[in-house]
Motif scaffolding. Structure first.
Motif, PDB file in Angstrom:
ATOM      1  N   ALA A 140     -76.389-108.721 -11.697  1.00 37.25           N
ATOM      2  CA  ALA A 140     -74.902-108.616 -11.980  1.00 37.25           C
ATOM      3  C   ALA A 140     -74.062-107.764 -11.641  1.00 37.25           C
ATOM      4  O   ALA A 140     -74.326-106.691 -11.426  1.00 37.25           O
ATOM      5  CB  ALA A 140     -75.021-108.784 -13.658  1.00 37.25           C
ATOM      6  N   LEU A 141     -72.619-108.474 -11.199  1.00 35.58           N
ATOM      7  CA  LEU A 141     -71.562-107.769 -10.679  1.00 35.58           C
ATOM      8  C   LEU A 141     -70.487-107.854 -11.730  1.00 35.58           C
ATOM      9  O   LEU A 141     -70.037-108.676 -11.799  1.00 35.58           O
ATOM     10  CB  LEU A 141     -71.092-108.156  -9.228  1.00 35.58           C
ATOM     11  CG  LEU A 141     -72.387-108.279  -8.322  1.00 35.58           C
ATOM     12  CD1 LEU A 141     -71.819-108.696  -6.841  1.00 35.58           C
ATOM     13  CD2 LEU A 141     -73.013-106.818  -8.141  1.00 35.58           C
ATOM     14  N   MET A 142     -70.159-106.829 -12.220  1.00 38.76           N
ATOM     15  CA  MET A 142     -69.201-106.552 -13.376  1.00 38.76           C
ATOM     16  C   MET A 142     -67.952-105.585 -12.994  1.00 38.76           C
ATOM     17  O   MET A 142     -68.182-104.430 -13.216  1.00 38.76           O
ATOM     18  CB  MET A 142     -70.059-106.502 -14.692  1.00 38.76           C
ATOM     19  CG  MET A 142     -69.064-106.413 -16.091  1.00 38.76           C
ATOM     20  SD  MET A 142     -69.727-106.058 -17.510  1.00 38.76           S
ATOM     21  CE  MET A 142     -68.546-106.065 -18.748  1.00 38.76           C
ATOM     22  N   SER A 143     -67.112-106.075 -12.268  1.00 45.86           N
ATOM     23  CA  SER A 143     -66.125-105.420 -11.663  1.00 45.86           C
ATOM     24  C   SER A 143     -64.820-106.085 -11.482  1.00 45.86           C
ATOM     25  O   SER A 143     -64.995-107.387 -11.281  1.00 45.86           O
ATOM     26  CB  SER A 143     -66.541-104.465 -10.612  1.00 45.86           C
ATOM     27  OG  SER A 143     -65.636-104.029  -9.767  1.00 45.86           O
ATOM     28  N   ARG A 144     -63.764-105.348 -11.188  1.00 43.63           N
ATOM     29  CA  ARG A 144     -62.520-106.061 -10.639  1.00 43.63           C
ATOM     30  C   ARG A 144     -62.689-106.172  -9.134  1.00 43.63           C
ATOM     31  O   ARG A 144     -63.588-105.924  -8.715  1.00 43.63           O
ATOM     32  CB  ARG A 144     -61.094-105.172 -11.001  1.00 43.63           C
ATOM     33  CG  ARG A 144     -61.009-104.984 -12.615  1.00 43.63           C
ATOM     34  CD  ARG A 144     -59.693-103.980 -12.719  1.00 43.63           C
ATOM     35  NE  ARG A 144     -60.123-102.582 -12.268  1.00 43.63           N
ATOM     36  CZ  ARG A 144     -59.155-101.825 -12.048  1.00 43.63           C
ATOM     37  NH1 ARG A 144     -57.760-102.305 -12.222  1.00 43.63           N
ATOM     38  NH2 ARG A 144     -59.591-100.714 -11.473  1.00 43.63           N
ATOM     39  N   THR A 145     -61.725-106.860  -8.701  1.00 43.74           N
ATOM     40  CA  THR A 145     -61.685-107.226  -7.074  1.00 43.74           C
ATOM     41  C   THR A 145     -61.570-105.651  -6.257  1.00 43.74           C
ATOM     42  O   THR A 145     -60.410-105.336  -6.454  1.00 43.74           O
ATOM     43  CB  THR A 145     -60.611-108.174  -6.804  1.00 43.74           C
ATOM     44  OG1 THR A 145     -60.740-109.288  -7.313  1.00 43.74           O
ATOM     45  CG2 THR A 145     -60.554-108.402  -5.429  1.00 43.74           C
ATOM     46  N   LEU A 162     -57.453-112.319  -6.134  1.00 49.15           N
ATOM     47  CA  LEU A 162     -58.137-113.391  -7.196  1.00 49.15           C
ATOM     48  C   LEU A 162     -59.373-112.449  -7.501  1.00 49.15           C
ATOM     49  O   LEU A 162     -59.832-111.962  -6.671  1.00 49.15           O
ATOM     50  CB  LEU A 162     -58.555-114.563  -6.303  1.00 49.15           C
ATOM     51  CG  LEU A 162     -57.354-115.314  -5.874  1.00 49.15           C
ATOM     52  CD1 LEU A 162     -57.935-116.453  -4.716  1.00 49.15           C
ATOM     53  CD2 LEU A 162     -56.634-116.039  -6.998  1.00 49.15           C
ATOM     54  N   PRO A 163     -59.752-112.766  -8.670  1.00 47.65           N
ATOM     55  CA  PRO A 163     -60.972-112.101  -9.356  1.00 47.65           C
ATOM     56  C   PRO A 163     -62.245-112.672  -8.550  1.00 47.65           C
ATOM     57  O   PRO A 163     -62.527-113.829  -8.559  1.00 47.65           O
ATOM     58  CB  PRO A 163     -60.788-112.417 -10.758  1.00 47.65           C
ATOM     59  CG  PRO A 163     -59.972-113.666 -10.958  1.00 47.65           C
ATOM     60  CD  PRO A 163     -58.990-113.545  -9.989  1.00 47.65           C
ATOM     61  N   ARG A 192     -59.236-110.383   8.291  1.00 46.67           N
ATOM     62  CA  ARG A 192     -59.283-109.083   7.865  1.00 46.67           C
ATOM     63  C   ARG A 192     -58.804-109.476   6.421  1.00 46.67           C
ATOM     64  O   ARG A 192     -58.021-109.970   5.919  1.00 46.67           O
ATOM     65  CB  ARG A 192     -58.095-108.443   8.607  1.00 46.67           C
ATOM     66  CG  ARG A 192     -58.196-106.909   8.172  1.00 46.67           C
ATOM     67  CD  ARG A 192     -57.406-105.954   8.893  1.00 46.67           C
ATOM     68  NE  ARG A 192     -55.843-106.363   8.846  1.00 46.67           N
ATOM     69  CZ  ARG A 192     -54.832-105.700   8.189  1.00 46.67           C
ATOM     70  NH1 ARG A 192     -55.223-104.962   7.335  1.00 46.67           N
ATOM     71  NH2 ARG A 192     -53.683-106.301   8.202  1.00 46.67           N
ATOM     72  N   ILE A 193     -59.690-108.750   5.608  1.00 45.23           N
ATOM     73  CA  ILE A 193     -59.494-108.683   4.162  1.00 45.23           C
ATOM     74  C   ILE A 193     -59.213-107.420   3.684  1.00 45.23           C
ATOM     75  O   ILE A 193     -59.671-106.469   3.890  1.00 45.23           O
ATOM     76  CB  ILE A 193     -61.000-109.215   3.526  1.00 45.23           C
ATOM     77  CG1 ILE A 193     -61.597-110.391   4.288  1.00 45.23           C
ATOM     78  CG2 ILE A 193     -60.586-109.546   1.873  1.00 45.23           C
ATOM     79  CD1 ILE A 193     -63.145-110.719   3.585  1.00 45.23           C
ATOM     80  N   GLY A 194     -58.289-107.357   2.536  1.00 47.23           N
ATOM     81  CA  GLY A 194     -57.981-106.286   1.969  1.00 47.23           C
ATOM     82  C   GLY A 194     -58.302-106.861   0.522  1.00 47.23           C
ATOM     83  O   GLY A 194     -58.065-107.748   0.063  1.00 47.23           O
ATOM     84  N   HIS A 195     -58.519-105.671  -0.533  1.00 48.11           N
ATOM     85  CA  HIS A 195     -58.551-105.923  -1.973  1.00 48.11           C
ATOM     86  C   HIS A 195     -57.618-105.170  -2.852  1.00 48.11           C
ATOM     87  O   HIS A 195     -57.297-103.914  -2.564  1.00 48.11           O
ATOM     88  CB  HIS A 195     -60.022-105.439  -2.268  1.00 48.11           C
ATOM     89  CG  HIS A 195     -61.168-106.024  -1.462  1.00 48.11           C
ATOM     90  ND1 HIS A 195     -61.380-105.769  -0.036  1.00 48.11           N
ATOM     91  CD2 HIS A 195     -62.265-107.171  -1.867  1.00 48.11           C
ATOM     92  CE1 HIS A 195     -62.695-106.289   0.270  1.00 48.11           C
ATOM     93  NE2 HIS A 195     -62.957-107.213  -0.810  1.00 48.11           N
ATOM     94  N   ILE A 196     -57.339-105.781  -3.936  1.00 45.94           N
ATOM     95  CA  ILE A 196     -56.538-105.177  -5.077  1.00 45.94           C
ATOM     96  C   ILE A 196     -56.827-105.461  -6.264  1.00 45.94           C
ATOM     97  O   ILE A 196     -56.927-106.713  -6.479  1.00 45.94           O
ATOM     98  CB  ILE A 196     -54.960-105.233  -4.619  1.00 45.94           C
ATOM     99  CG1 ILE A 196     -54.198-104.523  -5.624  1.00 45.94           C
ATOM    100  CG2 ILE A 196     -54.576-106.679  -4.600  1.00 45.94           C
ATOM    101  CD1 ILE A 196     -52.764-104.504  -5.651  1.00 45.94           C
ATOM    102  N   PRO A 197     -57.242-104.771  -7.126  1.00 43.04           N
ATOM    103  CA  PRO A 197     -57.914-105.369  -8.609  1.00 43.04           C
ATOM    104  C   PRO A 197     -56.826-105.615  -9.378  1.00 43.04           C
ATOM    105  O   PRO A 197     -57.272-106.329 -10.543  1.00 43.04           O
ATOM    106  CB  PRO A 197     -58.430-103.764  -9.091  1.00 43.04           C
ATOM    107  CG  PRO A 197     -57.507-102.749  -8.363  1.00 43.04           C
ATOM    108  CD  PRO A 197     -57.111-103.410  -7.202  1.00 43.04           C
ATOM    109  N   GLU A 198     -55.441-105.649  -9.186  1.00 42.25           N
ATOM    110  CA  GLU A 198     -54.334-105.999 -10.283  1.00 42.25           C
ATOM    111  C   GLU A 198     -53.493-107.194  -9.685  1.00 42.25           C
ATOM    112  O   GLU A 198     -53.343-107.027  -8.567  1.00 42.25           O
ATOM    113  CB  GLU A 198     -53.675-104.954 -10.867  1.00 42.25           C
ATOM    114  CG  GLU A 198     -54.654-103.810 -11.584  1.00 42.25           C
ATOM    115  CD  GLU A 198     -53.689-102.791 -11.835  1.00 42.25           C
ATOM    116  OE1 GLU A 198     -52.667-102.963 -12.540  1.00 42.25           O
ATOM    117  OE2 GLU A 198     -53.860-101.596 -11.738  1.00 42.25           O
TER     118      GLU A 198
END
Length: 608
Positions: free
Chosen positions: A75-80, A233-234, A253-259
Motif C-alpha cells: 500500500a502507498l498512502m501519501s500525497r503526490t 493530481l493525487p 519531465r515530471i515535477g510533483h507538488i502535494p497540494e
C-alpha cells in the motif's frame, strides 16, 4: 445501441511490465531529464533517466531484503510527491502490486483496503498516517512493515539492499507481463463501500500509449525545450497515475507538488514552468476566479469581463469553423481578440508559468463557457472522460478538433456505445480486469468486453460524447418527473459566488437545492459592496446575499421546464469537504452522505 470507435494506434501492443520503459529510456537516452525534485528553497533539482533508474534499482533491492516478493501487494498512502513515483517503479521492477490509499482515508477505510488486498507493507508520509495504520494493525495479520517517508525510509531501505545483486531485480522485472496486475485502485465510492479495481500493466500501458498516440504531438509542441508537466493530481487516483506513466513513457519531465490550493500551486507553476497540465475542473475554476478578483481589485474588472467575452466568442467561432458550421471569427472580433492577446491573456498564461500551451481536463464536468474562455485566451484545452475501471480517460477531445462542453471521442483503440436506456458502455485496452473479490459485480459490469459505466450520455453525429448524469443520481419527484441533476447544478455553480450545488427532490413535490459559497469570492463580493465581512452563520440570514443567489438560481432555471426548476434553496455555512466525508477524493459530491448530513435542512425546504 449507437456505437463509435476510434482506430487503435499503429504499432505492436505492449507485452512487458510498466517498469521496462524506464530501463529502456535510461539505456537509450541516459542524460534525458526524466524528473525534477522540489528542493527546500522552492527550486527544482533535475534527475536524469540514468539517475532515476539507479535509484529505482537500489530501492527495489532494499524492498527484496524487506521480504517483498513477486505478486505481493504494498500500500502507498501519501500525497503526490517524488517518492511515490520512485516506489511505483521499484515495486513494479520486482513484480509487486501497488495499492494506492488516500492519505485522508479514515481508519476503517484503511483497515478494509489493507485487509482485502492482504497488503504486506504500507508506505506512509508522516506520523499521523503511521498512527492511522498502526491503529488497525491488529486486524491486519499480513502486514509486516510500515515505512515512513518523513523519517527517510527511502535511504534506510536502499541501504538495506546494498549487497543484493542488480541481476535479481532484472530477473523479477523480466517476468512481468502485460496481463499481470499492476495496481489495485479503489473506486471513489460516492455510495456504499468502494471496490478494488484490478488494473493490469497492459491496461496502464494502453491508456498511456493512447494518450501519446492521440495527443503526443500537441504535448511536444512546447515552442522550445523539453515537454514538462507539474503533477499535482493525487497519485492515489487513477488519473494521476495514468499521467505519471504517460510522461515516463513519452520522455516528458515530471515535477510533483502535494497540494492543489492556489496559494501552493501558483508559485510552483511559476518556478517549474510546465509546458502542459492535467487537472480537474476545480483547478481551472479557482484560477479563473482568482484572475477575475485580481482584475477587479486593480480596477480592471470591466476590462477583464470584456476580454473574457471576446475569448469565449472567438473560441466558439473557431470551433464552428472547424466543424464546417460557420465562417470563423469576423474581422472585428479578430481585432478585439488581438488587442486582448497583447494586454490580458498573456497575464493569465503567466499565472501557469508562461510555457503552458495545452491543458487536459477530466475527473468531472467542465463548464463549456469556462473551456471556451481558456481556449480563447491561448490555452488549447482538451476535456476527457473516464473512470477508475477504464484506467482514466476512455474518451477525450481529439487534437485540433475540440468540441468544448463534450468529453470528445473514444481515445485511440476504444469504443463507446449508448444503450437503449441512455447508459454509456465502453470497451478498449484500458478497461480493467474486474473487481477484487467481487465476481458477481464483475460479471454484471463486464459483458463481452464492454463495461457499463453507470453514466448517462449521448453521442452526436461526429461521435462526440456528452455526459448528462449518473443513472443512480436520477431524481424522481412525487409527481413522477425524472431529472438528471448534474446540468442544473452546473448552471448554478457558474455564478462567481457559488462553490457547490446539490439538487434534491426524490419523492418530493418539487426540486430544491443546497448551495455553498466560495469563501474568497464571498469576501470579495462583500468588500466590493461596501459590506462588513460575515461569519459563516450570518450568511444564512443575509437578505442581500440571498437575492444575489436567487439570481443565479433563476438563471439556471431558464434552461429547464418549470417541473424541473429549483423552487427553493438553502445556503449552507461552509463548503462540502473531503474531511467531512461529503466529497470523493476526486472532489465529486457524495450525494447520499450530503443528504444524510443535511437532512434537517432538506426537510425545512419542504415545510410550507
Amino acid at each position: 445501441m449507437r456505437e463509435f470507435t476510434t482506430p487503435a494506434p499503429a504499432g505492436p501492443e505492449a507485452t512487458g511490465g510498466l517498469a521496462d520503459s524506464l530501463y529502456d529510456t535510461a539505456e537509450r537516452t541516459p542524460d534525458l531529464v526524466q524528473l525534477s525534485r522540489r528542493t527546500g528553497d522552492g527550486g527544482w533539482q533535475d534527475v536524469t533517466a540514468r539517475e532515476f533508474r539507479d535509484e529505482v534499482i537500489a530501492l527495489a533491492k532494499g524492498l527484496l531484503t524487506h521480504g517483498v516478493r513477486y505478486g505481493d501487494r504494498v500500500a502507498l498512502m501519501s500525497r503526490t510527491r517524488y517518492e511515490w513515483t520512485l516506489f511505483d517503479y521499484a515495486l513494479w521492477s520486482i513484480g509487486a502490486i501497488t495499492v494506492p490509499v488516500y492519505p485522508t482515508a479514515a481508519p476503517e477505510q484503511v483497515r478494509w483496503i489493507l485487509a482485502e488486498t492482504q497488503a504486506v507493507a504500507c508506505l506512509v508520509e508522516d506520523e499521523d498516517a503511521a498512527m492511522t495504520v498502526g491503529a488497525v494493525c491488529d486486524a491486519l495479520p499480513d502486514l509486516t512493515g510500515i515505512w515512513q517517508l518523513d523519517r527517510d525510509c527511502v535511504t534506510a531501505i536502499t541501504e538495506d539492499g546494498r549487497d543484493v545483486p542488480d541481476a535479481l531485480v532484472h530477473r523479477q522485472r523480466l517476468g512481468v507481463a502485460a496481463p499481470n496486475i499492476a495496481t489495485v485502485v479503489y473506486t471513489s465510492g460516492t455510495t456504499g463501500r468502494p471496490k478494488g479495481c484490478l488494473i493490469t500493466h497492459g491496461n496502464l500501458a494502453a491508456e498511456a500509449d493512447s494518450l501519446l498516440a492521440g495527443w503526443g504531438e500537441v504535448l511536444r509542441d512546447t515552442g522550445g525545450g523539453q515537454p514538462a508537466t507539474l503533477l499535482f493530481l493525487p497519485l492515489a487516483h487513477v488519473y494521476g497515475r495514468a499521467v505519471q506513466i504517460a510522461a515516463v513513457r513519452g520522455g516528458f519531465r515530471i515535477g510533483h507538488i502535494p497540494e492543489v490550493s492556489t496559494d501552493a500551486l501558483l508559485p510552483a507553476l511559476e518556478s517549474f514552468r510546465p509546458s502542459f497540465l492535467h487537472a480537474v475542473p476545480y483547478v481551472f475554476e479557482k484560477i479563473f476566479q482568482r484572475a477575475r478578483r485580481a482584475a477587479e481589485e486593480a480596477g480592471r474588472g470591466e476590462l477583464f469581463e470584456q476580454a473574457r467575452q471576446v475569448a469565449v466568442d472567438w473560441a466558439a467561432a473557431r470551433e464552428q469553423k472547424t466543424f464546417g458550421r460557420g465562417p470563423g471569427p469576423g474581422a472585428a472580433l479578430r481585432l478585439r481578440h488581438l488587442a486582448y492577446e497583447r494586454t490580458v491573456y498573456p497575464r493569465l498564461r503567466a499565472v501557469l508559468g508562461g510555457r503552458v500551451r495545452t491543458v487536459m481536463c477530466g475527473g468531472s464536468g467542465l463548464r463549456r463557457e469556462l473551456g471556451l474562455f481558456f481556449t480563447g485566451a491561448g490555452l488549447q484545452l482538451y476535456e476527457g472522460y473516464g473512470l477508475t475501471e477504464t484506467t482514466a480517460a476512455i474518451t477525450a477531445n481529439p487534437a485540433g478538433r475540440q468540441k468544448l462542453g463534450t468529453v470528445g471521442q473514444p481515445v485511440p483503440g476504444a469504443s463507446v456505445a449508448i444503450a437503449d436506456d441512455g447508459e454509456v458502455w465502453v470497451r478498449g485496452g484500458s478497461v480493467f480486469d474486474g473487481y477484487l473479490n467481487h465476481p458477481q459485480c464483475t460479471a454484471e459490469s463486464l459483458v463481452e468486453g464492454w463495461f457499463g459505466t453507470g453514466d448517462l450520455g449521448r453521442l452526436d453525429e461526429d461521435g462526440y460524447l456528452t455526459i448528462t448524469g449518473r443513472k443512480k443520481d436520477l431524481i424522481v419527484t412525487s409527481s413522477g418527473k425524472n431529472l438528471a441533476p448534474a446540468a442544473l447544478e452546473e448552471r448554478v455553480e457558474a455564478h462567481p459566488l457559488v462553490s457547490q450545488c446539490l439538487v434534491v427532490g426524490d419523492d418530493r413535490p418539487y426540486v430544491a437545492a443546497l448551495i455553498t459559497l466560495d469563501p474568497a469570492a464571498l469576501a470579495h463580493w462583500l468588500k466590493s459592496h461596501g459590506r462588513e465581512q460575515l461569519d459563516a452563520w450570518a450568511v444564512l440570514a443575509d437578505e442581500q446575499l440571498h437575492v444575489e443567489i436567487q439570481r443565479a438560481v433563476a438563471a439556471a432555471n431558464t434552461a429547464v421546464s418549470r417541473a424541473e426548476s429549483i423552487r427553493a434553496f438553502r445556503l449552507l455555512p461552509r463548503e462540502f469537504s473531503l474531511e467531512q466525508g461529503l466529497l470523493t477524493p476526486s472532489l465529486k459530491l457524495r450525494r447520499a452522505a450530503i443528504a444524510e448530513h443535511y437532512s434537517t435542512d432538506i426537510e425545512e425546504l419542504y415545510l410550507s
